[in-house]
Design a protein around this motif. Structure first.
Motif, short mmCIF file in Angstrom:
data_model
loop_
_atom_site.label_atom_id
_atom_site.label_comp_id
_atom_site.label_asym_id
_atom_site.label_seq_id
_atom_site.Cartn_x
_atom_site.Cartn_y
_atom_site.Cartn_z
N ILE A 122 -9.22 -11.29 5.83
CA ILE A 122 -9.22 -11.34 7.17
C ILE A 122 -9.51 -9.90 7.89
N LEU A 123 -8.84 -9.01 7.41
CA LEU A 123 -9.22 -7.47 7.61
C LEU A 123 -10.39 -7.03 7.17
N ALA A 124 -10.97 -7.59 6.02
CA ALA A 124 -12.06 -7.31 5.39
C ALA A 124 -13.35 -7.64 6.35
N VAL A 125 -13.21 -8.93 6.87
CA VAL A 125 -14.21 -9.67 7.68
C VAL A 125 -14.24 -8.79 8.93
N VAL A 126 -13.24 -8.46 9.68
CA VAL A 126 -13.22 -7.76 10.79
C VAL A 126 -13.81 -6.56 10.61
N VAL A 127 -13.37 -5.91 9.75
CA VAL A 127 -14.05 -4.42 9.66
C VAL A 127 -15.49 -4.73 9.26
N LEU A 128 -16.08 -5.56 8.44
CA LEU A 128 -17.33 -5.86 8.32
C LEU A 128 -18.30 -6.15 9.54
N VAL A 129 -17.60 -7.01 10.32
CA VAL A 129 -18.34 -7.44 11.54
C VAL A 129 -18.36 -6.25 12.50
N ALA A 130 -17.42 -5.30 12.57
CA ALA A 130 -17.23 -4.29 13.35
C ALA A 130 -16.74 -3.10 12.88
N HIS A 131 -17.84 -2.12 12.73
CA HIS A 131 -17.50 -0.96 12.03
C HIS A 131 -18.62 0.21 12.56
N ALA A 132 -18.50 1.35 12.60
CA ALA A 132 -19.53 2.61 12.74
C ALA A 132 -20.16 2.25 13.94
N LEU A 133 -19.40 1.94 15.12
CA LEU A 133 -19.83 1.52 16.54
C LEU A 133 -21.04 2.82 17.06
N PRO A 134 -20.19 3.72 17.01
CA PRO A 134 -20.99 4.87 17.69
C PRO A 134 -22.37 5.03 17.20
N VAL A 135 -22.68 5.06 15.99
CA VAL A 135 -23.90 5.00 15.19
C VAL A 135 -24.78 3.94 15.09
N GLU A 136 -24.21 2.40 14.99
CA GLU A 136 -24.84 1.31 14.81
C GLU A 136 -25.39 0.94 16.20
N VAL A 137 -24.53 1.06 17.25
CA VAL A 137 -24.60 0.69 18.53
C VAL A 137 -25.85 1.61 19.21
N GLY A 138 -25.57 2.89 18.68
CA GLY A 138 -26.95 3.81 18.98
C GLY A 138 -28.04 3.29 18.36
N ILE A 139 -28.34 2.70 17.29
CA ILE A 139 -29.41 2.19 16.68
C ILE A 139 -30.06 1.06 17.38
N ALA A 140 -28.91 -0.06 17.78
CA ALA A 140 -29.51 -0.97 18.51
C ALA A 140 -29.95 -0.83 19.59
N ARG A 141 -29.39 0.43 20.41
CA ARG A 141 -29.84 0.76 21.88
C ARG A 141 -31.36 1.12 21.75
N LYS A 142 -31.77 2.05 20.54
CA LYS A 142 -33.19 2.23 20.54
C LYS A 142 -33.92 1.35 20.20
N ALA A 143 -33.56 0.04 19.77
CA ALA A 143 -34.43 -0.95 19.80
C ALA A 143 -34.53 -1.74 20.79
N GLY A 144 -33.68 -1.64 21.88
CA GLY A 144 -33.80 -2.02 23.05
C GLY A 144 -32.30 -3.06 23.47
N VAL A 145 -31.44 -3.29 22.67
CA VAL A 145 -30.46 -4.10 22.83
C VAL A 145 -29.27 -3.11 23.62
N ARG A 146 -28.84 -3.29 24.72
CA ARG A 146 -28.08 -2.80 25.71
C ARG A 146 -26.63 -2.58 24.93
N VAL A 147 -26.00 -1.18 25.10
CA VAL A 147 -24.80 -0.92 24.61
C VAL A 147 -23.72 -1.97 24.78
N TRP A 148 -23.62 -2.65 25.90
CA TRP A 148 -22.42 -3.28 26.27
C TRP A 148 -22.50 -4.54 25.72
N PHE A 149 -23.62 -5.10 25.50
CA PHE A 149 -23.79 -6.37 24.54
C PHE A 149 -23.46 -6.21 23.25
#
Length: 299
Positions: free
Chosen positions: A78-105
């Motif tokens: 359970i810990l593993a899947v939680v970490v795999l779904v949500a990790h490295a948010l500052p970097v990966e959310v920034g990548i998604a934002r550059k593609a056009g997906v808003r940060v909050w989403f």
């Protein structure tokens, strides 16, 4: 473009880590871990992974084990899947934002889905008494040199690797397009993508994200989004799929080495991501441009 995201974010995260922000977040997460049937100390593992990366979370987990703590396969999975779904948010959310997906989403989707997925797996495992035996750790991460110089060298190596890999991927994709292989692959995947509500143009990007990771797939989807070749809905769905399930092989093997079950970190994670994207596609199908604008903004 990707390096413009990675370099400043990495520096900011390092500063926050030095000033103890991770421990502050862990204090809020420790109580919430109980909702997924996990011990409170796992909050520190997840908060570390959220702000740094999977390896950072693994090091904290290893320290807990070294202190004498024993965890079941259920808890580690359970810990593993939680970490795999949500990790490295500052970097990966920034990548998604550059593609056009808003940060909050991206933030709400990843953290929210991590909680839902973790709670659901806990319910299934407890109900059917699955994976109650003690977890066996097959591999432990190397404890890195904590010095600032060592961190700078490590980051520089990562930047160079990402630049080389993405450059190679772009060259390979263009070559495959010229040879007609991409067209053949898109046709094979078209029925599956249509089921998810995505167009076939997203197929090669999704494959890269699922197999190699969000940094690589995200780098390509940024390029495609800026070119205007992808519809807004396809960008949102493609990024969402990568957000929830990327680097399937490498990341899954890392979690399995810590004692997690393959059925959770690979099979269940892929299935969960597909279901979420399928439901999201149904919602977006009935959304107008104004509603879509709350999720997507031009890169």
């Amino acid at each position: 473009m990707l390096l413009k995201i990675l370099i400043p974010v990495s520096i900011i995260v390092k500063i926050l880590e030095m000033y103890g922000l991770i421990e502050v977040i862990a204090s809020y997460l420790s109580g919430a871990m109980g909702l997924m049937g996990l011990p409170g100390e796992f909050g520190l593992v997840w908060s570390t992974a959220l702000l740094t990366n999977i390896y950072g979370g693994m090091v904290v987990f290893f320290n807990l084990v070294q202190s004498g703590a024993i965890f079941s396969v259920r808890e580690v999975t359970i810990l593993a899947v939680v970490v795999l779904v949500a990790h490295a948010l500052p970097v990966e959310v920034g990548i998604a934002r550059k593609a056009g997906v808003r940060v909050w989403f991206s933030v709400v989707t990843r953290i929210g889905c991590a909680f839902i997925f973790g709670a659901f797996l806990n319910f299934i495992f407890v109900t059917f008494n699955l994976y109650s035996s003690d977890a066996t750790i097959f591999w432990t991460p190397e404890i890195s040199d904590p010095s600032l110089l060592s961190w700078m060298v490590s980051q520089l190596r990562s930047y160079i690797l990402i630049f080389v890999v993405i450059s190679a991927l772009m060259f390979i994709m263009e070559t495959l397009k010229l040879l007609g292989i991409m067209s053949w692959l898109n046709k094979k995947l078209e029925p599956f993508l249509e089921m998810l509500g995505m167009s076939r143009e997203v197929a090669p990007l999704g494959i890269v994200g699922l197999t190699l990771g969000l940094s690589y797939g995200g780098g390509l989807i940024i390029q495609e989004a800026k070119s205007g070749r992808l519809k807004k809905k396809d960008v949102v769905l493609g990024v969402s799929l990568m957000n929830l399930c990327h680097s399937l092989i490498e990341d899954s093997l890392l979690m399995i080495s810590l004692g997690a079950a393959l059925s959770g970190v690979f099979v269940a994670r892929l299935f969960f991501a597909i279901v979420v994207v399928f439901l999201l596609a149904r919602v977006l199908a009935f959304s107008n441009d104004k509603i879509l604008g709350f999720i997507y903004s031009s890169p």
